[in-house]
Design a protein around this motif. Structure first.
Motif, PDB file in Angstrom:
ATOM      1  N   GLY A   1      15.034 -25.511  20.941  1.00  0.00           N
ATOM      2  CA  GLY A   1      15.635 -24.747  19.850  1.00  0.00           C
ATOM      3  C   GLY A   1      17.151 -24.710  19.959  1.00  0.00           C
ATOM      4  N   GLU A   2      17.643 -24.562  21.179  1.00  0.00           N
ATOM      5  CA  GLU A   2      19.096 -24.529  21.375  1.00  0.00           C
ATOM      6  C   GLU A   2      19.725 -25.880  21.025  1.00  0.00           C
ATOM      7  OE1 GLU A   2      22.697 -22.933  21.855  1.00  0.00           O
ATOM      8  OE2 GLU A   2      20.804 -21.835  21.837  1.00  0.00           O
ATOM      9  N   VAL A   3      19.076 -26.951  21.432  1.00  0.00           N
ATOM     10  CA  VAL A   3      19.587 -28.294  21.105  1.00  0.00           C
ATOM     11  C   VAL A   3      19.590 -28.491  19.591  1.00  0.00           C
ATOM     12  CG1 VAL A   3      19.045 -30.766  21.254  1.00  0.00           C
ATOM     13  CG2 VAL A   3      18.992 -29.350  23.309  1.00  0.00           C
ATOM     14  N   ALA A   4      18.507 -28.102  18.931  1.00  0.00           N
ATOM     15  CA  ALA A   4      18.425 -28.253  17.473  1.00  0.00           C
ATOM     16  C   ALA A   4      19.495 -27.408  16.773  1.00  0.00           C
ATOM     17  CB  ALA A   4      17.025 -27.864  16.984  1.00  0.00           C
TER      18      ALA A   4
ATOM     19  N   THR B   1      18.292 -19.433  12.309  1.00  0.00           N
ATOM     20  CA  THR B   1      16.864 -19.560  11.987  1.00  0.00           C
ATOM     21  C   THR B   1      16.173 -20.481  12.988  1.00  0.00           C
ATOM     22  OG1 THR B   1      17.302 -19.187   9.648  1.00  0.00           O
ATOM     23  CG2 THR B   1      15.214 -20.258  10.206  1.00  0.00           C
ATOM     24  N   ILE B   2      16.820 -21.566  13.346  1.00  0.00           N
ATOM     25  CA  ILE B   2      16.260 -22.494  14.335  1.00  0.00           C
ATOM     26  C   ILE B   2      16.072 -21.781  15.673  1.00  0.00           C
ATOM     27  CG2 ILE B   2      16.795 -24.529  15.748  1.00  0.00           C
ATOM     28  CD1 ILE B   2      18.146 -25.687  13.169  1.00  0.00           C
ATOM     29  N   ARG B   3      17.075 -21.025  16.099  1.00  0.00           N
ATOM     30  CA  ARG B   3      16.972 -20.279  17.364  1.00  0.00           C
ATOM     31  C   ARG B   3      15.862 -19.221  17.296  1.00  0.00           C
ATOM     32  NH1 ARG B   3      22.892 -20.833  17.397  1.00  0.00           N
ATOM     33  NH2 ARG B   3      23.420 -22.106  19.218  1.00  0.00           N
ATOM     34  N   SER B   4      15.774 -18.538  16.163  1.00  0.00           N
ATOM     35  CA  SER B   4      14.750 -17.505  15.993  1.00  0.00           C
ATOM     36  C   SER B   4      13.349 -18.121  16.053  1.00  0.00           C
ATOM     37  CB  SER B   4      14.955 -16.789  14.660  1.00  0.00           C
ATOM     38  OG  SER B   4      13.906 -15.876  14.422  1.00  0.00           O
ATOM     39  N   ASP B   5      13.162 -19.237  15.359  1.00  0.00           N
ATOM     40  CA  ASP B   5      11.860 -19.908  15.376  1.00  0.00           C
ATOM     41  C   ASP B   5      11.501 -20.360  16.790  1.00  0.00           C
ATOM     42  OD1 ASP B   5      11.639 -19.483  12.664  1.00  0.00           O
ATOM     43  OD2 ASP B   5      12.152 -21.557  12.106  1.00  0.00           O
TER      44      ASP B   5
END
Length: 172
Positions: free
Chosen positions: A56-59, A107-111
């Motif tokens: 998630g962090e990379v994304a 949102t990416i981090r939350s997911d």
């Protein structure tokens, strides 16, 4: 004739008792195996949770890079069109793009966090299952011995009762 039947009754009881004890050990081994499988699953789930956070962090970082590239393209296009890029609506358009990019990254981090949390819950559940199976394993051995002892006592009682009947009917 009574003595051979008594011996057979005792032998049968002993064999049943031995079977009960062996069954306890077999159940114990199976439960110990299940305990280890659950413990391994817990470790895998915990590792998956860590990988989900990292992915998630990379994304999110990649999304930030794409956003910065989009903002740069917007500024270049605005400048090429003769628009004053450092004031007015041109700045607002780029700020909106930056905000949307930041929202996407959040949102990416939350997911990723939600996915990792689900894996952590799975790990806790697997750990509890492992502990339950371990306790079951320990109890199965005891239960086997108790069942075996009960079988021996029951057989002895039955043989004793039959021997008493034999003595009454046929004498000493």
């Amino acid at each position: 004739m009574g003595v051979p039947l008594a011996v057979a009754g005792i032998a049968g009881g002993a064999i049943q008792a031995f079977g009960a004890v062996q069954s306890g050990y077999a159940k114990s081994a199976a439960a110990a195996y299940q305990s280890q499988v659950a413990a391994n699953n817990a470790k895998i789930a915990q590792a998956d949770a860590t990988l989900d956070i990292q992915a998630g962090e990379v994304a999110a970082v990649n999304r930030g890079l794409k956003t910065r590239a989009m903002v740069g393209q917007e500024k270049a296009a605005q400048g090429a069109s003769g628009i004053e890029v450092n004031s007015g609506s041109a700045v607002d358009v780029r700020a909106g793009t930056e905000e949307l990019g930041m929202l996407d990254a959040l949102t990416i981090r939350s997911d990723a966090s939600k996915k990792a949390y689900a894996k952590q819950v799975e790990a806790v559940s697997d750990t509890a299952q492992s502990q339950l199976a371990q306790a079951e394993s320990e109890q199965d051995v005891t239960a086997g011995w108790i069942s075996g002892a009960g079988t021996l006592l029951s057989s002895a009682s039955s043989v004793g009762g039959n021997w008493s009947k034999y003595q009454t009917m046929f004498g000493s």
